[in-house]
Design a protein around this motif. Structure first.
Motif, short mmCIF file in Angstrom:
data_model
loop_
_atom_site.label_atom_id
_atom_site.label_comp_id
_atom_site.label_asym_id
_atom_site.label_seq_id
_atom_site.Cartn_x
_atom_site.Cartn_y
_atom_site.Cartn_z
N PRO A 21 0.95 -1.20 0.03
CA PRO A 21 -0.03 0.05 0.07
C PRO A 21 0.67 1.29 -0.09
O PRO A 21 1.06 1.93 1.18
N PHE A 22 1.48 1.57 -1.33
CA PHE A 22 2.46 2.71 -1.19
C PHE A 22 1.82 4.05 -0.93
O PHE A 22 2.27 4.87 -0.29
N ARG A 23 0.36 4.14 -1.06
CA ARG A 23 -0.31 5.53 -0.80
C ARG A 23 -0.62 5.58 0.55
O ARG A 23 -0.45 6.53 1.23
N LEU A 24 -0.85 4.44 1.17
CA LEU A 24 -1.03 4.40 2.55
C LEU A 24 0.14 4.65 3.20
O LEU A 24 0.38 5.47 4.42
N ILE A 25 1.32 4.25 2.68
CA ILE A 25 2.72 4.33 3.32
C ILE A 25 3.08 5.98 3.29
O ILE A 25 3.71 6.37 4.39
N TRP A 26 2.62 6.45 2.07
CA TRP A 26 3.19 7.90 2.12
C TRP A 26 2.11 8.58 3.16
O TRP A 26 2.68 9.92 3.67
N GLY A 27 0.88 8.22 3.13
CA GLY A 27 -0.04 9.00 4.17
C GLY A 27 0.38 9.01 5.31
O GLY A 27 -0.04 9.86 6.34
N LEU A 28 1.20 7.97 5.90
CA LEU A 28 1.66 7.77 7.46
C LEU A 28 3.16 8.50 7.38
O LEU A 28 3.47 8.90 8.49
N VAL A 29 3.86 8.48 6.21
CA VAL A 29 5.31 8.90 6.41
C VAL A 29 5.21 10.35 6.51
O VAL A 29 6.04 10.94 7.40
N TRP A 30 4.58 11.16 5.87
CA TRP A 30 4.72 12.70 5.66
C TRP A 30 4.63 13.22 7.10
O TRP A 30 5.27 14.14 7.55
N PRO A 31 3.26 12.84 7.79
CA PRO A 31 3.13 13.76 8.96
C PRO A 31 4.24 13.41 9.94
O PRO A 31 4.63 14.16 10.64
#
Length: 472
Positions: A21-31
């Motif tokens: 889930p790359f989109r979920l990964i980015w959603g968790l990583v940037w904050p």
């Protein structure tokens, strides 16, 4: 732990990134990157402001921070257990169980923080002497440690609470908390530490009290946001009957993490002692402190990837999907390694400029440059190893990082650091070289464990007898 679970599937390279889930990964990583950036801004501002006062104050800030990090290992160990238990509970759809683990972790860490702060308060001077703190730095270091201990319970709540937020994929609330804390801390350093904007300049005291006030406010906001987010129930401490069934897993994960953190950070303090015992100990300490803060800019995204690995691997194992857990770990391993190596390459030409910015003394600038040279060189191994650590934490397999990390720092880093610094090079460069050696071995060992060991067997599983006890 039952032994009849299927082993982790062996994945073909062509399927490594399938269904990740790359989109979920980015959603968790940037904050999380923003949260870590705020933390780094706080640390760098403390060091920068202290450096504008004197090298002794800068060294004192570094020593007190290292002691604080060492004392935090008890809370972060509980946070590791909470991360595994809460993320796996969320993956299994067990919200009530997640709430109970959140309450248990918070209550435990608050009690531990008060006990640890009181104990170290009584031994603060012997601790500083044990760390080979230079005589001229002792008064400043003693004051900074006293204020740090006063704020330790607040710091525990903020750090562990942030871990619990992330375990439940709630990353905006802790981001807001850290932003408020950052603004208060930085404003206090500049205004009341250095006297900017016409404020009274209290020097070192202004820096110390600004940090204490920021942590106190952040702790209050953490508790309020945990309640608002539905992670903390009115009854903070779970019922005794549930504790008998649920607490053992938390502490089974937390105990190796605690020992690992204690020995790791104790090793860092010994490393500071090795640097302090050199002929130019004060400059070496100041350079090591400033270099470590600058280096943390590189590890900001790596830390975000590491925590994301813990969350998503825990979710996948909670849902019983071992193949997805392994694919997610691999994806984060490569993403962090490649991206942070590129950032390190961009930072390389500016090592000298960074050293000048963070210190006005030429001897300290030289130490900062040497530290950054060796530690930027080893970035690919360091950041990838951090992700492997996160994978093990999410699975509850904290025993593996304990064995690998402890062996590398106590059998490689410290012996070689002492030998190279005091008997071969007669300079702190020996310490930095030993850091490179140990990180190379450490990451290689963790990658071998990832592919060759059944680390998913440590995951929390809702067996029939456990379900019965929990519902009772």
């Amino acid at each position: 732990m039952p032994t009849n679970f299927p082993r982790i599937p062996v994945l073909h390279p062509s399927s490594w990134f399938r269904d990740v889930p790359f989109r979920l990964i980015w959603g968790l990583v940037w904050p999380q990157m923003m949260m870590l950036l705020c933390g780094i801004v706080i640390s760098l501002t403390d060091i920068w402001a202290a450096g504008r006062l004197s090298a002794d104050v800068q060294a004192a800030v570094g020593i007190s921070f290292q002691i604080q990090v060492l004392l935090l290992v008890f809370g972060m160990a509980l946070g590791s257990g909470g991360m595994a238990a809460v993320s796996q509970s969320m993956g299994a759809g067990r919200m009530k169980r997640a709430q109970r683990y959140v309450g248990l972790v918070l209550a435990s860490c608050a009690g531990i923080a008060l006990f640890v702060a009181a104990a170290v308060w009584l031994l603060r001077r012997p601790v500083l002497l044990l760390l080979q703190t230079p005589e001229e730095v002792l008064p400043e270091a003693g004051y900074m440690v006293e204020l740090m201990l006063m704020g330790l319970p607040f710091f525990y709540v903020v750090q562990v609470g942030g871990t619990l937020f992330r375990a439940a994929r709630q990353v905006i609330a802790p981001l807001l908390i850290v932003m408020v804390s950052c603004l208060l801390n930085v404003a206090g350093d500049l205004c009341f530490g250095l006297g900017w904007l016409g404020c009274p300049a209290f020097g070192m005291a202004g820096i110390a009290w600004s940090t204490l006030a920021a942590n106190a406010l952040a702790a209050l906001l953490t508790v309020l946001f945990l309640r608002r987010g539905g992670l903390l129930s009115r009854r903070v401490v779970p019922p005794l009957r549930w504790l008998k069934a649920g607490a053992p897993y938390l502490f089974k994960v937390a105990l190796p993490a605690c020992v690992n953190g204690m020995l790791w950070h104790l090793g860092y303090l010994v490393m500071y002692g090795i640097a302090a015992a050199l002929p130019d100990g004060a400059s070496a300490l100041a350079g090591l402190t400033a270099g470590n803060r600058i280096e943390s800019l590189l590890y900001m995204p790596a830390n975000a990837f590491m925590v994301t690995a813990s969350v998503l691997v825990g979710n996948a194992l909670g849902a019983g999907d071992r193949a997805l857990a392994k694919r997610t770990g691999l994806a984060l391993f490569f993403l962090s390694g490649f991206s942070m190596s590129a950032v390190a390459a961009c930072m390389w030409p500016f090592i000298g400029d960074l050293a000048v910015f963070f210190s006005m003394e030429s001897a300290v600038q030289t130490q900062i440059e040497n530290y950054l040279f060796f530690n930027i060189l080893i970035v690919p191994f360091t950041v990838s190893g951090m992700v492997m650590h996160g994978v093990m934490n999410g699975a509850g397999a904290t025993l593996y990082p304990l064995i690998v990390n402890t062996s590398c720092i106590w059998l490689i880093r410290l012996p070689f650091g002492w030998g190279l610094a005091h008997h071969v090079l007669h300079d702190a460069c020996g310490v930095y070289m030993a850091m490179c050696m140990s990180m190379t071995v450490q990451t290689s060992a963790m990658v071998w464990i990832f592919f060759r060991k059944d680390w998913a067997r440590f995951a929390l599983n809702a067996h029939a007898h456990h379900e019965h006890k929990e519902k009772a």
